[in-house]
Design a protein around this motif. Sequence first.
Motif, short mmCIF file in Angstrom:
data_model
loop_
_atom_site.label_atom_id
_atom_site.label_comp_id
_atom_site.label_asym_id
_atom_site.label_seq_id
_atom_site.Cartn_x
_atom_site.Cartn_y
_atom_site.Cartn_z
N ALA A 35 0.85 -1.19 0.00
CA ALA A 35 0.00 0.00 0.00
C ALA A 35 0.88 1.25 0.00
O ALA A 35 1.86 1.32 0.75
N PRO A 36 0.58 2.22 -0.84
CA PRO A 36 1.43 3.41 -0.92
C PRO A 36 1.39 4.25 0.35
O PRO A 36 0.37 4.32 1.03
N ILE A 37 2.52 4.89 0.63
CA ILE A 37 2.56 5.82 1.76
C ILE A 37 2.11 7.21 1.34
O ILE A 37 1.93 8.09 2.18
N GLY A 38 1.90 7.38 0.05
CA GLY A 38 1.40 8.65 -0.47
C GLY A 38 1.22 8.53 -1.97
O GLY A 38 1.72 7.59 -2.61
N THR A 39 0.47 9.46 -2.53
CA THR A 39 0.20 9.49 -3.97
C THR A 39 0.71 10.81 -4.52
O THR A 39 0.36 11.87 -4.01
N ALA A 40 1.53 10.75 -5.57
CA ALA A 40 2.09 11.94 -6.19
C ALA A 40 1.41 12.18 -7.53
O ALA A 40 1.38 11.29 -8.39
N LEU A 41 0.85 13.38 -7.71
CA LEU A 41 0.27 13.81 -8.98
C LEU A 41 1.28 14.71 -9.67
O LEU A 41 1.65 15.77 -9.14
#
Length: 288
Positions: A35-41
């Motif tokens: 599971a990601p620790i954050g999502t970067a756009l």
Amino acid sequence: MSRPPSLTLPPCARAYRLDTERGAFAVQDARPEAAPIGTALLVPGFTGSKEDFIALLAPLAAAGFRAVAVDGRGQHETPGPQDERAYAQRELALDVLAQARALREPDGGPVHLLGHSLGGLVTRAAVLLDASPFRSLTVLSSGPAAIEASQQARVRMLIEALGTLDMAGVWRAMRALDPPEAADAATPPEIGAFLRRRWLNTVPEQLIATGRQMLEEPDRVAELAGTGLATHVVSGAVDYAWPVPSMDAMAERLSARRTVIEGAEHSPNAERPEKTAEALAGFWSGVG
């Protein structure tokens, strides 16, 4: 114009169309194994596309982040109308906010926003409309206001050419202005073919409207500082669009983290991707 070092998506990434309340956008989406620790756009710049971030996808995923690079409306594989009004900065900023909402997942961690060059101005405008979807903003090779004076002359020439020639004609004119060694020797044939294809796919009205934005952008650093959002200013050691000292000063005014990627110029994401990804992941991990 950013030149991606490769066009091959890493195994952790896939390309698809992201559906949002403001339409569908072509994206490249890389996910970590857990599971990601954050999502970067990741929002590209003038004449750019999602492929400008392709070399960041695997190292960011390896660091635990989901990384989503997007073609904005009228850029490359995302269509757009032949109407300059559709590319007003507010419209592009609203697109970014819609993309962020579409990317939110219960287990996706906070959303970190990054804008490269023109994308830095667009993402700043998005945050000033609504900072709540984001944990942080990274401004990559983008300055406090309009582009540097010598570059303004080039953009004005481009806008004028786009008003009189078709996209193929403008491409030929740009190639004629570039030194042959710069245009050909360092660019593999498949990348050169991609750059031409991307150019022809881009809506000219998008380039005209966003080019004018880079000529006219006011200094909005104080407004951005007022949001209280964690910020990161990243650049190469040299930059032709915004002088590096102006980005240093912007970071000070924002109380932002400042990273200079040695050996890179206007596109650290393509020129020194491993070092750039390391700096980005370190910042995002620190702000949670």
